[in-house]
Design a protein around this motif. Structure first.
Motif, PDB file in Angstrom:
ATOM      1  N   VAL A 577       0.722  -1.153  -0.005  1.00  0.00           N
ATOM      2  CA  VAL A 577      -0.011  -0.010   0.057  1.00  0.00           C
ATOM      3  C   VAL A 577       0.847   1.307  -0.080  1.00  0.00           C
ATOM      4  CG1 VAL A 577      -1.817  -0.975   1.104  1.00  0.00           C
ATOM      5  CG2 VAL A 577      -0.178  -0.114   2.501  1.00  0.00           C
ATOM      6  N   VAL A 578       2.025   1.076   0.245  1.00  0.00           N
ATOM      7  CA  VAL A 578       3.185   2.196   0.259  1.00  0.00           C
ATOM      8  C   VAL A 578       4.215   2.120  -0.701  1.00  0.00           C
ATOM      9  CG1 VAL A 578       2.385   2.718   2.580  1.00  0.00           C
ATOM     10  CG2 VAL A 578       4.604   1.725   2.055  1.00  0.00           C
ATOM     11  N   THR A 579       4.753   3.227  -1.192  1.00  0.00           N
ATOM     12  CA  THR A 579       5.948   3.385  -1.929  1.00  0.00           C
ATOM     13  C   THR A 579       7.122   3.591  -1.069  1.00  0.00           C
ATOM     14  OG1 THR A 579       4.603   4.160  -3.793  1.00  0.00           O
ATOM     15  CG2 THR A 579       7.231   4.522  -3.962  1.00  0.00           C
ATOM     16  N   SER A 580       8.002   2.717  -1.042  1.00  0.00           N
ATOM     17  CA  SER A 580       9.210   2.757  -0.038  1.00  0.00           C
ATOM     18  C   SER A 580       9.593   4.223  -0.047  1.00  0.00           C
ATOM     19  CB  SER A 580      10.102   1.691  -0.356  1.00  0.00           C
ATOM     20  OG  SER A 580       9.629   0.282  -0.243  1.00  0.00           O
ATOM     21  N   GLN A 581      10.281   4.711  -1.144  1.00  0.00           N
ATOM     22  CA  GLN A 581      11.039   5.715  -1.172  1.00  0.00           C
ATOM     23  C   GLN A 581      10.143   6.971  -0.732  1.00  0.00           C
ATOM     24  OE1 GLN A 581      14.311   6.529  -1.602  1.00  0.00           O
ATOM     25  NE2 GLN A 581      13.636   8.395  -0.595  1.00  0.00           N
ATOM     26  N   LYS A 582       8.824   6.966  -1.140  1.00  0.00           N
ATOM     27  CA  LYS A 582       7.720   8.122  -0.683  1.00  0.00           C
ATOM     28  C   LYS A 582       7.536   8.112   0.744  1.00  0.00           C
ATOM     29  CE  LYS A 582       5.275   8.728  -5.053  1.00  0.00           C
ATOM     30  NZ  LYS A 582       4.111   8.778  -5.776  1.00  0.00           N
ATOM     31  N   LEU A 583       7.474   6.905   1.453  1.00  0.00           N
ATOM     32  CA  LEU A 583       7.434   6.849   2.678  1.00  0.00           C
ATOM     33  C   LEU A 583       8.508   7.314   3.459  1.00  0.00           C
ATOM     34  CD1 LEU A 583       5.833   5.638   5.121  1.00  0.00           C
ATOM     35  CD2 LEU A 583       7.130   3.623   4.850  1.00  0.00           C
ATOM     36  N   ASP A 584       9.606   7.177   3.034  1.00  0.00           N
ATOM     37  CA  ASP A 584      10.891   7.736   3.701  1.00  0.00           C
ATOM     38  C   ASP A 584      10.892   9.308   3.683  1.00  0.00           C
ATOM     39  OD1 ASP A 584      12.167   6.044   5.348  1.00  0.00           O
ATOM     40  OD2 ASP A 584      13.978   6.087   4.119  1.00  0.00           O
ATOM     41  N   ASP A 585      10.274   9.917   2.370  1.00  0.00           N
ATOM     42  CA  ASP A 585      10.357  11.179   2.191  1.00  0.00           C
ATOM     43  C   ASP A 585       9.261  11.726   3.087  1.00  0.00           C
ATOM     44  OD1 ASP A 585      12.262  10.894   0.092  1.00  0.00           O
ATOM     45  OD2 ASP A 585      10.862  10.745  -1.405  1.00  0.00           O
ATOM     46  N   GLU A 586       8.257  11.313   2.957  1.00  0.00           N
ATOM     47  CA  GLU A 586       7.224  11.796   4.130  1.00  0.00           C
ATOM     48  C   GLU A 586       7.689  11.775   5.586  1.00  0.00           C
ATOM     49  OE1 GLU A 586       3.390   9.793   3.182  1.00  0.00           O
ATOM     50  OE2 GLU A 586       3.473  10.298   1.249  1.00  0.00           O
ATOM     51  N   TRP A 587       8.223  10.748   5.919  1.00  0.00           N
ATOM     52  CA  TRP A 587       8.774  10.661   7.219  1.00  0.00           C
ATOM     53  C   TRP A 587       9.783  11.868   7.710  1.00  0.00           C
ATOM     54  CZ3 TRP A 587       8.216   9.224  12.169  1.00  0.00           C
ATOM     55  CH2 TRP A 587       9.314   9.065  12.925  1.00  0.00           C
TER      56      TRP A 587
END
Length: 704
Positions: A577-587
């Motif tokens: 359900v998530v994109t790994s890099q986008k998850l880290d970017d949002e974090w």
């Protein structure tokens, strides 16, 4: 004599001859004209074989394949009962193979597809305002019964009573509600609606949840397995602990309970892959290493996390540590509780002593096996009533002598009994406070390890060298049994009241010194057992506990966890359900926010804090932290105790009493679901039925 023997020899021949004569005699005329049974005539035996007639089985109406189109026909064919297909308007022989053959026929399937999207006539007939108000009143009345645990039969009186009290009310006069209809409303409208709302929420993509389950035996000696779930409601950004189901189980084995769980989720069409956490009590059948419910779940869901009930574990540790104290102390508490539990005469008599000594009029409590750390409340109550209790027992020895009363009085006359009770009151308060915190339904898993470490440091510092405790980088691996780190017996901390009492005993010449030494040794053994048992029961080896603290707002703002890669490795299901890099970017983008301008405080509880974060939108009006929302919500729904299931057992105990022990399981589930749903709406006064509830058929029994 010879003639008699000859007759005996001839008897078989006579018998044969008689039988031949009978066989040769002509058959009597039988009129079969009035017999209309299907069958065939056997010319050899002269008996007509009757064919077995088909009869309609009412259980077919409950089967999923038949219930939508099958009805019983009033017609017969050659003595056979018939079934009616409401889709094809065709009569069928009431035999299951014939029903299945008809169901699979091209004609039936074609007709089913044709009428699938055809709206019912009732959908075009809009209810009047009066009908809506009457239905609303009926739903609220039925809901009030469920919320307040009132017998459903009371509605037989309440409905007519309302019409009698409010004769000028058109709604009250038109309410026609009795126990049968009220039961149908609870089952088919309120209970079904609330449960379907929960099921639908858990079916959403990316809706992760944890299962909490436990089993019990109800009033009617039926074994029940209760399921609750922790789920994140993405619409309101709130963690919800919801009631899923309560199922009667025939087998209490691991495979039986596992099948019960999987069948329940399959029936509700809830995806099992979204299950990320599991919690239960500490029994082997639930959480054993090799053959348990969790072990079976782990085979299908490698990512699932096990968190044993922290409340159960701390209770068991405290109970085991209490065994290191003299047995007579706990026996005193149990005997005193039993002494007053079923005697009103003794309670009235003791009340006179309470009034004389001017203490609060409180009942004496008895320890309960099914309540966590109930011993603490009993200890405090005995300490509060110690003086009047001692006087009461002294008088009872003369007026109502018994061996038990004498033993209780002798125990209370022991100088060390009071000191032991004061020590137990102090040390059990530490454990009870920990237990109370983790009975909450708010997300607290991130606090579990720090709070366990804090408790261990407090307990170990009471009997170990403080410098050693401070030097331990990991208190969970401290040497709690190493005497080299112990302080002297007289330096063991036992609480202020107990210390003061011991100082007074040291001045009393009637108290031998060895008795005080034995007391300190017992306290030391208590501390050793408690700290050792806690470290053995609480297992933090899961990599989950290395990053669970990131849900804490203060740590999230400081970006102590630089990347969420460990989270993705521990829960690979997130990648669906998530994109790994986008998850880290949002974090990392979260760490750059202007917290003061956005009203994000680092001392807020995680649920409130992240709800504010998830509502933030960018200049285009889109959610800023869509990927992060899935990741944080997964961590927030991880369990830490099974207190929610224990609460449901308390509700079950109040529902299924001696007077209501024939309540069926579906009624119990409907009552519990309705009660929970209405309470979340603010109670029956604030509860407003939805439009779907107002138009849903009362007598329809759908499977959800």
């Amino acid at each position: 004599m010879f003639l008699l023997k000859a007759e005996r020899k001839r008897k078989p021949e006579d018998k044969t001859q008689n039988s031949e004569t009978v066989a040769a005699s002509p058959q009597p005329d039988i009129d079969n004209s009035d017999i209309n049974l299907p069958g065939s005539w056997n010319s050899e035996t002269g008996i007509k074989k009757v064919k077995r007639l088909s009869k309609f089985n009412d259980q077919w109406l409950k089967e999923a394949d038949f219930k939508s189109w099958l009805r019983k026909s009033s017609n017969l064919k050659d003595g056979n009962e018939l079934a009616l297909c409401t889709v094809c308007s065709t009569s069928i022989i009431a035999h299951k193979s014939d029903l299945i053959r008809h169901m699979k026929s091209d004609r039936h399937q074609k007709k089913t597809l044709e009428i699938k999207d055809v709206p019912k006539i009732s959908s075009y007939i809009l209810p009047t305002d009066l009908e809506k108000n009457v239905r609303r009143a009926e739903l609220k009345l039925a809901g009030a019964l469920a919320e307040n645990n009132i017998p459903i039969s009371f509605i037989d009186t309440l409905g007519p009573l309302c019409a009698n009290i409010f004769p000028d009310s058109t709604i009250a006069r038109n309410v026609n509600l009795h126990r049968t209809k009220a039961t149908a409303i609870l089952k088919n409208i309120l209970g079904k609606s609330f449960m379907e709302s929960t099921n639908q929420m858990m079916r959403n993509n990316g809706c992760f949840y944890s299962i909490i389950m436990d089993e019990t035996t109800d009033q009617s000696t039926m074994k029940q397995c209760c399921f609750t779930a922790i789920v994140y409601d993405q619409e309101i950004n709130k963690v919800q602990t919801v009631f899923l189901d309560m199922v009667e189980v025939a087998s209490g084995t691991a495979s039986g309970l596992h099948s019960c769980l999987t069948e329940m989720l399959t029936k509700k069409n809830i995806p099992m892959d979204n299950m990320v956490g599991f919690s239960s009590d500490t029994t082997n059948v639930m959480v054993g290493e090799h053959c348990s419910v969790f072990a079976l779940l782990k085979k299908d869901l490698p990512h699932i996390a096990l968190i044993k009930c922290s409340c159960h574990m701390i209770h068991l540790s405290a109970s085991k540590a209490c065994l290191k104290l003299p047995r007579y102390v706990e026996d005193l508490l149990r005997c005193i509780g039993a002494h007053f539990s079923r005697s009103s005469h003794r309670q009235i008599k003791f009340k006179e002593f309470q009034e004389f000594f001017n203490v609060d009029i409180h009942k004496i409590l008895a320890p309960a096996q099914t309540r966590w750390l109930s011993l603490k409340a009993c200890v405090d109550r005995v300490l509060e009533q110690y003086v009047p209790l001692k006087a009461y027992l002294t008088e009872s020895v003369f007026s109502d002598p018994s061996k038990t009363t004498e033993e209780m009085l002798n125990t209370m006359n022991n100088h060390l009994t009071l000191v032991y009770l004061e020590f137990m009151s102090y040390v059990l308060s530490l454990v009870t406070d920990f237990n109370t915190v983790f009975q909450s339904e708010t997300p607290l898993l991130h606090k579990l390890k720090p709070d366990v470490e804090k408790l261990l440091k407090t307990l170990s510092a009471n009997y170990m060298n403080v410098n050693y405790v401070r030097s331990c980088q990991d208190i969970l691996s401290a040497e709690f049994t190493n005497t080299a780190h112990f302080v002297g017996l007289d330096d063991i901390y036992i609480g202020m009241k107990a210390s003061e009492s011991v100082d007074n005993l040291k001045k009393d010449p009637n108290v031998p010194r060895y008795a005080i030494t034995d007391f300190y040794k017992s306290c030391q053994a208590f501390y050793i057992q408690l700290t050792t048992d806690i470290t053995q029961r609480f297992d933090f080896s899961d990599t989950l506990f290395s990053f669970i603290s990131l849900v804490n707002p203060s740590e999230a703002q400081q970006l102590k966890v630089k990347s969420l890669k460990p989270l993705l490795q521990r829960f690979p299901i997130l990648e669906n359900v998530v994109t790994s890099q986008k998850l880290d970017d949002e974090w990392r983008a979260h760490a750059m926010l202007d917290y003061s301008a956005l009203g994000l405080k680092d001392d807020e509880d995680p649920e409130t804090y992240w709800a504010k974060v998830f509502r933030l939108k960018n200049s285009a009006g889109h959610e800023m932290f869509l990927n992060l929302k899935y990741a944080i919500s997964l961590l927030l729904v991880l369990p830490f105790s099974n207190a929610s299931v224990e609460r449901k057992f308390s509700v079950l105990k109040n529902l299924k009493t001696e007077n209501r022990n024939r309540l069926q399981n579906d009624s119990v589930v409907a009552l519990m679901a309705s009660r929970e749903g209405i309470k979340k709406k603010g109670g029956s006064l604030k509860f407003e039925p939805s439009n779907d509830m107002l138009i849903r058929q009362i007598w329809r029994n759908e499977e959800l």
